[in-house]
Write an enzyme that holds these catalytic residues in place. Structure first.
Site, mmCIF file in Angstrom:
data_model
loop_
_atom_site.group_PDB
_atom_site.id
_atom_site.type_symbol
_atom_site.label_atom_id
_atom_site.label_comp_id
_atom_site.label_asym_id
_atom_site.label_seq_id
_atom_site.Cartn_x
_atom_site.Cartn_y
_atom_site.Cartn_z
ATOM 1 N N ARG A 1 38.851 54.570 41.164
ATOM 2 C CA ARG A 1 39.422 53.393 42.005
ATOM 3 C C ARG A 1 40.739 52.972 41.246
ATOM 4 O O ARG A 1 40.876 52.495 40.183
ATOM 5 C CB ARG A 1 38.684 52.278 42.163
ATOM 6 N N ARG B 1 35.541 45.798 35.505
ATOM 7 C CA ARG B 1 36.170 46.571 36.708
ATOM 8 C C ARG B 1 37.286 47.437 35.902
ATOM 9 O O ARG B 1 38.441 47.190 35.355
ATOM 10 C CB ARG B 1 37.048 45.300 37.365
ATOM 11 N N GLU C 1 27.959 40.919 40.901
ATOM 12 C CA GLU C 1 27.606 42.430 41.767
ATOM 13 C C GLU C 1 27.359 43.634 40.913
ATOM 14 O O GLU C 1 28.095 44.013 40.072
ATOM 15 C CB GLU C 1 28.667 42.451 42.831
ATOM 16 N N SER D 1 25.657 47.355 46.007
ATOM 17 C CA SER D 1 26.101 46.929 47.421
ATOM 18 C C SER D 1 25.341 48.078 48.266
ATOM 19 O O SER D 1 25.670 49.238 48.153
ATOM 20 C CB SER D 1 27.534 46.938 47.730
ATOM 21 N N ARG E 1 28.271 48.688 34.816
ATOM 22 C CA ARG E 1 27.871 47.440 34.944
ATOM 23 C C ARG E 1 26.550 46.850 34.530
ATOM 24 O O ARG E 1 26.093 45.737 33.870
ATOM 25 C CB ARG E 1 28.192 46.848 36.316
#
Length: 430
Positions: free
Chosen positions: A262, A277, A349, A352, A391
């Site tokens: 990403r 991230r 988070e 999801s 994560r």
């Protein structure tokens, strides 16, 4: 993608749902383009019928020796042929305008989704586990003595720039163990079918899941046109693109462990420290393909699958339902799992899980034949992290940190680490 027939039938409801996402009313513009398209199609059909009738009469006029009528009809046929071509071209232009507008509009939230603008309006629905009470100041993952030898951001920056990491020693072994543990749990306990997929895909695959055209800047494209997947949701979901399945084949439940890429185009300045991230990361993804009647129950089941991973790893977390303004582009309802990170003193988070209804299926043209008969209908698609490996590594490190700088590892991972249960303050796995 949206069903134009549904917008025609209930434009007010469509606009009301868009308003919950913070968007202006779009049905007037949509219906204006749709009406122009339909008018041109009808006019083209009328002109085609006139052309066909004139073509038939040409032969009769010639057979009757009526040269004047024959020549008039030949001119009329040519005129109608040109008119049909012009009208069809105009209808195609309006059809492209309509499609370009519809594919850029996000999915509509279910009525049960809470109202709100952003993450501050998300609603917590449950918690699991109690964060440890520490008698020392907790550190973030990239500050932990146990992790420092294995998290090499300097070398990664030399190789690739910011937001990359080189994992070494205990860190890379722990990272690999987590991914294997997640896959084994999903396959052996949750009944998911493990799939290995490419990480390079065509435009059509990215379009099918809603990543294109609206979010092109969030992904990476190669010079020969392939896209690097942002998650294996793209590949797993598109395995049924263009298919018409038998209802007996559903549900299809898949999981895959892949590299993900990403650009993080919209996150400048956020989470720049550590590996929270990254531009390149790994994730164990879950995707389900179901009937419309089963999709909401499947959403809860998938949420439970992700929760089971965190529970087995003894990681405190909470589950929130996202408000209408914070949901992803293709979702009609989303559960976020937020894991406790003592170094940040907050929940972040880690998974999801979204149900997309028939939104992606319409883009992919993925249908199923009902067992009871009748016309094929669009499948429903769901996706969720099961979970993000990097994560999860962060959460294991921070929640297992000890006062002496070492990290105690969850019992569920010991078999994947040859019985080793701890990372010392020197970064050794023992």
């Amino acid at each position: 993608m949206h069903d134009i027939r549904a917008i025609r039938e209930t434009p007010e409801a469509f606009d009301a749902a868009l308003a919950r996402r913070g968007l202006e009313a779009l049905s007037p513009r949509i219906l204006e383009i749709d009406a122009a398209r339909r008018a041109k199609i009808l006019a083209a059909e009328t002109a085609q019928a006139a052309q066909n009738a004139a073509s038939r009469d040409v032969g009769a006029a010639k057979a009757a020796g009526n040269d004047e009528e024959f020549n008039r009809l030949r001119v009329l046929v040519a005129e109608k042929k040109a008119e049909v071509a012009r009208l069809n071209e105009g209808a195609a232009t309006e059809d492209t305008r309509l499609r370009d507008l519809l594919v850029a509009i996000p999915n509509l939230p279910l009525p049960v989704v809470p109202d709100g603008k952003d993450e501050a309006d998300n609603v917590e629905i449950r918690r699991w586990g109690t964060p440890r009470t520490l008698d020392f100041k907790p550190l973030e993952h990239y500050q932990l003595p146990a992790a420092l030898p294995g998290l090499d951001f300097a070398t990664a920056a030399k190789l690739s720039g910011s937001r990359f990491v080189v994992l070494k020693g205990a860190m890379v072994r722990l990272h690999r163990a987590l991914a294997q543990f997640m896959l084994d749990t999903h396959v052996e306990e949750h009944g998911l079918n493990e799939v290995w997929t490419p990480v390079l895909v065509k435009d059509e695959a990215m379009f099918g899941t809603g990543n294109l055209p609206k979010f092109a800047e969030d992904s990476y494209q190669t010079t020969n046109g392939w896209w690097l997947i942002p998650t294996s949701e793209v590949t797993l979901t598109n395995t049924v693109a263009g298919d018409t399945l038998d209802e007996a084949q559903l549900p299809i439940r898949m999981t895959a462990h892949t590299q993900c890429f990403r650009s993080e185009a919209g996150s400048a300045g956020r989470d720049t420290s550590g590996m929270l991230r990254q531009h390149q990361f790994e994730k164990v993804e879950m995707v389900s393909i179901t009937t419309p009647e089963a999709s909401m129950a499947e959403h809860d089941r998938m949420t439970g699958c992700a929760e089971a991973i965190l529970q087995k790893l003894e990681l405190p977390y909470r589950v929130v339902v996202l408000c209408a303004g914070d949901m992803g582009f293709g979702a009609i309802k989303t559960h976020d799992l937020e894991v406790w990170l003592p170094g940040q003193d907050t929940y972040r988070e880690i998974s999801s899980v979204s149900v997309c209804g028939d939104f992606q299926a319409r883009r992919m043209n993925a249908r199923y034949k009902p067992a009871a008969g009748g016309k094929p209908d669009f499948v429903h698609t769901l996706n969720g992290s099961g979970v993000a490996v990097g994560r999860c590594l962060i959460a294991v490190l921070e929640n297992g940190q000890q006062a002496d700088g070492s990290v105690q590892l969850p019992a569920a991972l010991h078999p994947y680490l040859r019985g080793k249960s701890k990372i010392t303050a020197a970064g050794e796995l023992v």
